[in-house]
Scaffold this active site. Structure first.
Site, PDB file in Angstrom:
ATOM      1  N   HIS A   1       0.880  -1.181   0.000  1.00  0.00           N
ATOM      2  CA  HIS A   1       0.000   0.000   0.000  1.00  0.00           C
ATOM      3  C   HIS A   1       0.911   1.223   0.000  1.00  0.00           C
ATOM      4  O   HIS A   1       2.021   1.161   0.539  1.00  0.00           O
ATOM      5  CB  HIS A   1      -0.837   0.108   1.277  1.00  0.00           C
ATOM      6  CG  HIS A   1      -1.722  -1.055   1.587  1.00  0.00           C
ATOM      7  ND1 HIS A   1      -1.269  -2.190   2.205  1.00  0.00           N
ATOM      8  CD2 HIS A   1      -3.050  -1.239   1.400  1.00  0.00           C
ATOM      9  CE1 HIS A   1      -2.274  -3.030   2.377  1.00  0.00           C
ATOM     10  NE2 HIS A   1      -3.372  -2.486   1.898  1.00  0.00           N
TER      11      HIS A   1
ATOM     12  N   ASP B   1       2.498   1.992   3.341  1.00  0.00           N
ATOM     13  CA  ASP B   1       3.459   1.019   3.882  1.00  0.00           C
ATOM     14  C   ASP B   1       4.889   1.432   3.595  1.00  0.00           C
ATOM     15  O   ASP B   1       5.799   1.147   4.370  1.00  0.00           O
ATOM     16  CB  ASP B   1       3.286  -0.373   3.255  1.00  0.00           C
ATOM     17  CG  ASP B   1       1.870  -0.889   3.345  1.00  0.00           C
ATOM     18  OD1 ASP B   1       1.175  -0.517   4.302  1.00  0.00           O
ATOM     19  OD2 ASP B   1       1.467  -1.671   2.452  1.00  0.00           O
TER      20      ASP B   1
ATOM     21  N   GLU C   1     -10.744  -6.860  -4.432  1.00  0.00           N
ATOM     22  CA  GLU C   1     -10.535  -7.879  -3.391  1.00  0.00           C
ATOM     23  C   GLU C   1     -11.749  -7.922  -2.471  1.00  0.00           C
ATOM     24  O   GLU C   1     -11.917  -7.069  -1.602  1.00  0.00           O
ATOM     25  CB  GLU C   1      -9.262  -7.555  -2.589  1.00  0.00           C
ATOM     26  CG  GLU C   1      -8.940  -8.621  -1.563  1.00  0.00           C
ATOM     27  CD  GLU C   1      -7.655  -8.340  -0.795  1.00  0.00           C
ATOM     28  OE1 GLU C   1      -6.696  -7.796  -1.384  1.00  0.00           O
ATOM     29  OE2 GLU C   1      -7.620  -8.656   0.403  1.00  0.00           O
TER      30      GLU C   1
ATOM     31  N   GLU D   1      -8.903 -13.652  -1.268  1.00  0.00           N
ATOM     32  CA  GLU D   1      -8.168 -13.930  -0.027  1.00  0.00           C
ATOM     33  C   GLU D   1      -8.890 -15.021   0.757  1.00  0.00           C
ATOM     34  O   GLU D   1     -10.093 -14.944   0.994  1.00  0.00           O
ATOM     35  CB  GLU D   1      -8.064 -12.653   0.810  1.00  0.00           C
ATOM     36  CG  GLU D   1      -7.346 -12.898   2.130  1.00  0.00           C
ATOM     37  CD  GLU D   1      -6.946 -11.628   2.844  1.00  0.00           C
ATOM     38  OE1 GLU D   1      -6.540 -10.655   2.172  1.00  0.00           O
ATOM     39  OE2 GLU D   1      -7.022 -11.610   4.079  1.00  0.00           O
TER      40      GLU D   1
ATOM     41  N   HIS E   1     -10.859 -13.933   3.827  1.00  0.00           N
ATOM     42  CA  HIS E   1     -12.071 -13.181   3.488  1.00  0.00           C
ATOM     43  C   HIS E   1     -13.171 -14.138   3.040  1.00  0.00           C
ATOM     44  O   HIS E   1     -14.351 -13.906   3.310  1.00  0.00           O
ATOM     45  CB  HIS E   1     -11.793 -12.164   2.374  1.00  0.00           C
ATOM     46  CG  HIS E   1     -10.791 -11.115   2.755  1.00  0.00           C
ATOM     47  ND1 HIS E   1     -10.469 -10.067   1.932  1.00  0.00           N
ATOM     48  CD2 HIS E   1     -10.051 -10.957   3.882  1.00  0.00           C
ATOM     49  CE1 HIS E   1      -9.565  -9.298   2.529  1.00  0.00           C
ATOM     50  NE2 HIS E   1      -9.291  -9.829   3.705  1.00  0.00           N
TER      51      HIS E   1
ATOM     52  N   ASP F   1      -4.709 -13.780  -2.351  1.00  0.00           N
ATOM     53  CA  ASP F   1      -4.051 -13.433  -1.093  1.00  0.00           C
ATOM     54  C   ASP F   1      -4.035 -14.694  -0.249  1.00  0.00           C
ATOM     55  O   ASP F   1      -5.063 -15.116   0.308  1.00  0.00           O
ATOM     56  CB  ASP F   1      -4.787 -12.284  -0.375  1.00  0.00           C
ATOM     57  CG  ASP F   1      -4.262 -10.920  -0.808  1.00  0.00           C
ATOM     58  OD1 ASP F   1      -3.412 -10.877  -1.725  1.00  0.00           O
ATOM     59  OD2 ASP F   1      -4.691  -9.902  -0.232  1.00  0.00           O
TER      60      ASP F   1
ATOM     61  N   ASP G   1     -10.423 -11.382  10.718  1.00  0.00           N
ATOM     62  CA  ASP G   1      -9.399 -11.607   9.707  1.00  0.00           C
ATOM     63  C   ASP G   1      -8.044 -11.760  10.397  1.00  0.00           C
ATOM     64  O   ASP G   1      -7.322 -10.794  10.573  1.00  0.00           O
ATOM     65  CB  ASP G   1      -9.412 -10.355   8.795  1.00  0.00           C
ATOM     66  CG  ASP G   1      -8.796 -10.584   7.436  1.00  0.00           C
ATOM     67  OD1 ASP G   1      -8.585 -11.750   7.074  1.00  0.00           O
ATOM     68  OD2 ASP G   1      -8.538  -9.591   6.738  1.00  0.00           O
TER      69      ASP G   1
ATOM     70  N   ASP H   1      -5.461 -13.385   9.350  1.00  0.00           N
ATOM     71  CA  ASP H   1      -4.343 -13.315   8.388  1.00  0.00           C
ATOM     72  C   ASP H   1      -3.156 -14.181   8.795  1.00  0.00           C
ATOM     73  O   ASP H   1      -2.015 -13.703   8.849  1.00  0.00           O
ATOM     74  CB  ASP H   1      -3.865 -11.850   8.219  1.00  0.00           C
ATOM     75  CG  ASP H   1      -4.844 -10.998   7.426  1.00  0.00           C
ATOM     76  OD1 ASP H   1      -5.732 -11.559   6.764  1.00  0.00           O
ATOM     77  OD2 ASP H   1      -4.718  -9.762   7.476  1.00  0.00           O
TER      78      ASP H   1
ATOM     79  N   ASP I   1      -0.666 -12.394   2.167  1.00  0.00           N
ATOM     80  CA  ASP I   1      -1.293 -11.345   2.976  1.00  0.00           C
ATOM     81  C   ASP I   1      -1.463 -11.953   4.365  1.00  0.00           C
ATOM     82  O   ASP I   1      -2.567 -12.276   4.801  1.00  0.00           O
ATOM     83  CB  ASP I   1      -2.635 -10.920   2.362  1.00  0.00           C
ATOM     84  CG  ASP I   1      -3.169  -9.657   3.026  1.00  0.00           C
ATOM     85  OD1 ASP I   1      -2.582  -9.238   4.037  1.00  0.00           O
ATOM     86  OD2 ASP I   1      -4.163  -9.100   2.541  1.00  0.00           O
TER      87      ASP I   1
HETATM   88  C1  XLS Z   1      -7.452  -6.562   4.442  1.00  0.00           C
HETATM   89  C2  XLS Z   1      -6.999  -6.785   3.077  1.00  0.00           C
HETATM   90  C3  XLS Z   1      -5.872  -5.890   2.608  1.00  0.00           C
HETATM   91  C4  XLS Z   1      -5.757  -5.959   1.123  1.00  0.00           C
HETATM   92  C5  XLS Z   1      -5.013  -4.839   0.502  1.00  0.00           C
HETATM   93  O1  XLS Z   1      -8.195  -7.330   5.004  1.00  0.00           O
HETATM   94  O2  XLS Z   1      -6.694  -8.131   2.928  1.00  0.00           O
HETATM   95  O3  XLS Z   1      -4.684  -6.198   3.238  1.00  0.00           O
HETATM   96  O4  XLS Z   1      -5.180  -7.163   0.708  1.00  0.00           O
HETATM   97  O5  XLS Z   1      -5.542  -3.605   0.834  1.00  0.00           O
HETATM   98 NI    NI Z   2      -5.767  -9.052   1.326  1.00  0.00          NI
HETATM   99 NI    NI Z   3      -7.479  -9.520   4.741  1.00  0.00          NI
END
Ligand code: XLS
Ligand code: NI
Ligand code: NI
Length: 440
Positions: free
Chosen positions: A99, A102, A230, A266, A269, A294, A305, A307, A337
C-alpha cells in the site's frame, strides 16, 4: 548494511532436510505440468505485514523486534526498503506487494505525502534494477487515516471522494513507474455501518463512477496492469459492498465494469463470508474472473481476519486445484497477505513463516496436479452428470426442449435412478494423494 546477517539464502533441500532455513517442498525449478513451480506459484511478500506492522492489536501494543526499529520518519522508510530487498533476495521470492502508506510516511498534506512517495519509489526502482523481485501489485490505503471515517469512494463527503481519487491516481502512476502486474482495490471502508444514515444507492453509484475514472486514468497514462477487486464481507466496515466474489461480480456487471476487472481472492475473506477458500476461487474461475490470490488462513475459532500464514495442506491443495483448472494465475500470484503471530516477534520468524507458506502451497500444487493428471475429481464429476450427455438431459443442455416435452417425459417415468455421491471415498482418495505425492 545487512538486516538479517545470520541467515543465508534459502535453498531447496528436500523433504528430509532438518535445516529450518531451507525449503522442504518448494523447489522453484521443478516442473509441474508444463511450468516450473516458480512460474506457477508466483509468490509475493506483503510489505505491510512483513516490513511495516509492529504486532499491535486492539488490546495491546506492538511486540515485534525489528533491525530497523532504531530509525524513524523517512530514515525508517529507507531502512525498511533496504531490508525488504535483502529479505526478498534471501527468500528467493519473485514478487512483492504494498500500500502507499506502507512504503513512505504520510506528510502533513497530500503534496508532502506524494513527495515522500516519490523519494521512496525512486529508491525502490533502483533496488528493483538489481533484483529478480518484481511488483505483483500496489494499492492505495484508503482506510486507516481518520479522513476515511465514513468511507473513501463511498463516503458521504465529496472531498473524501476527491482525496481518494487523488491517492489512487498517484498509485496508478507508481504502479506504472515500477511495472506492476496488477493494481488492487480493497474497499475496507466501502460499505456502511448502519442503513439508518446511509444512501446506499448513491454510495454504490459513486463507487461505480470511481472505478470507471480509475480505468480511464490507467488508459490515459498507458498503465496496462490487471485491475483487481478484493472482496471481503466485513471488517472494518459492518457491511462491505464487495461482500464476496458473487456480489462483486454482480456489482461489476451492474456498472459495466466486468471487462476491466478480475478478483483478488483472499482465503480469510472467503471464510469470513461464510464460504470456503475454494468456493470463492471456483466462483471466480467459472466466470473467468480469477485474477490473483491473497494466500493466508483464518482461525476457525475466531470471527475476524487473523491473516495467518497458510499451513493447511488440504485447503492449499483444493485451492491449487482451482488454479490449475484455471490454467494458472496469469499476471496474478500468491501474495502472502499474512502476518506472524504477535508472539512470534523475532526477525527469523518472518523467514520461518514464509518458508512454511511456500512449502504449503508447493505441496498443494504437487498434489493438485497429480489429482488433475489422474482425473480423480474429473471422472467422478463427469460420471455424476452423465444424464446430461444423452436423452432428455442432452435436450435440456442443447436447448431442444420445453415444459410440454419435459412434462411428458416426467409423466412417463417409472422410476428415477440415483447414484451415490461417494463423498467418503473421495476424501479418502484425497488423503491418499496428499500422503503419497506431497514429497515427489
Ligand atoms: C485486508 C486486506 C488488505 C488488502 C489490501 O483485510 O486483505 O490487506 O489485501 O488492501
Ligand atoms: Ni488481502
Ligand atoms: Ni485480509
Amino acid at each position: 548494511m545487512s538486516y538479517f546477517n545470520n541467515i543465508d539464502k534459502i535453498k531447496f533441500e528436500g523433504s528430509k532436510s532438518t535445516n529450518p532455513y531451507a525449503f522442504k517442498f518448494y523447489n522453484p525449478e521443478q516442473k509441474i505440468g508444463n511450468q516450473t513451480m516458480e512460474e506457477y506459484l508466483r509468490f509475493g511478500v506483503a510489505y505491510w505485514h512483513t516490513l511495516t506492522m509492529d504486532g499491535s492489536d486492539p488490546f495491546g501494543a506492538g511486540t515485534m523486534v525489528r533491525p530497523w526499529d532504531k530509525f524513524s520518519g523517512m530514515d525508517l522508510a529507507k531502512a525498511r526498503l533496504e531490508a525488504s530487498f535483502e529479505f526478498f533476495e534471501k527468500l528467493n521470492v519473485p514478487f512483492f506487494c504494498f500500500h502507499d502508506v506502507d512504503i513512505a510516511p504520510e506528510g502533513s498534506n497530500l503534496r508532502e505525502t506524494n513527495q515522500n512517495l516519490d523519494t521512496i519509489v525512486g529508491l525502490m526502482k533502483d533496488y528493483m534494477k538489481d533484483s529478480n523481485t518484481k511488483l505483483l501489485w500496489n494499492t492505495a490505503n484508503n482506510f486507516t487515516h481518520p479522513r476515511f471515517v465514513h468511507g473513501a469512494a463511498s463516503s458521504n463527503e465529496a472531498d473524501v471522494f476527491a482525496y481518494s481519487a487523488a491517492k489512487v491516481k498517484k498509485g496508478l502512476e507508481i504502479g506504472k513507474e515500477l511495472g506492476a502486474e496488477n493494481y488492487v482495490f480493497w474497499g475496507g471502508r466501502e460499505g456502511y455501518e448502519t442503513l439508518l444514515n446511509t444512501d446506499m444507492k448513491l454510495e454504490m453509484d459513486n463507487l461505480g463512477r470511481f472505478f470507471h475514472m480509475a480505468v480511464d486514468y490507467a488508459k490515459e497514462i498507458g498503465f496496462d496492469a490487471q485491475f483487481l477487486i478484493e472482496p471481503k464481507p466485513k471488517e472494518p466496515t459492518t457491511h462491505q459492498y464487495d461482500f464476496d466474489v458473487a456480489t462483486g461480480h454482480a456489482f461489476l456487471q451492474n456498472y459495466g465494469l466486468q471487462d476491466h476487472f478480475k478478483f483478488n481472492i483472499e482465503a480469510n475473506h472467503a471464510t469470513l463470508a461464510g464460504h470456503t477458500f475454494e468456493h470463492e476461487l471456483r466462483y471466480a474461475r467459472v466466470n473467468n474472473m480469477l485474477g490473483s490470490v491473497d494466500a493466508n488462513q483464518g482461525d476457525p475459532l475466531l470471527g475476524w481476519d487473523t491473516d495467518e500464514f497458510p499451513a493447511d495442506l488440504y485447503s492449499a491443495t483444493l485451492a491449487m486445484y482451482e488454479v490449475i483448472k484455471n490454467g494458472g494465475l496469469g499476471r496474478g500470484g500468491l501474495n502472502f497477505d499474512a502476518k506472524v503471530r504477535r508472539g512470534s516477534f523475532e526477525p527469523e520468524d518472518l523467514f520461518h513463516a514464509h518458508i512454511s507458506g511456500m512449502d504449503t502451497f508447493a505441496i498443494g500444487l504437487k498434489v493438485a496436479q497429480k489429482l488433475y493428471d489422474d482425473k480423480v475429481l474429473e471422472d467422478i464429476i463427469d460420471n455424476r452428470y452423465k444424464s446430461f450427455t444423452e436423452g432428455v438431459g442432452l435436450d435440456i443442455v442443447s436447448g431442444k426442449t420445453d415444459f410440454h416435452k419435459l412434462e411428458n417425459h416426467a409423466l412417463n417415468l417409472q422410476q428415477i435412478k440415483h447414484q451415490s455421491g461417494r463423498l467418503e471415498k473421495i476424501k479418502a482418495t484425497i488423503n491418499q494423494y496428499l500422503i503419497t505425492y506431497a514429497a515427489e
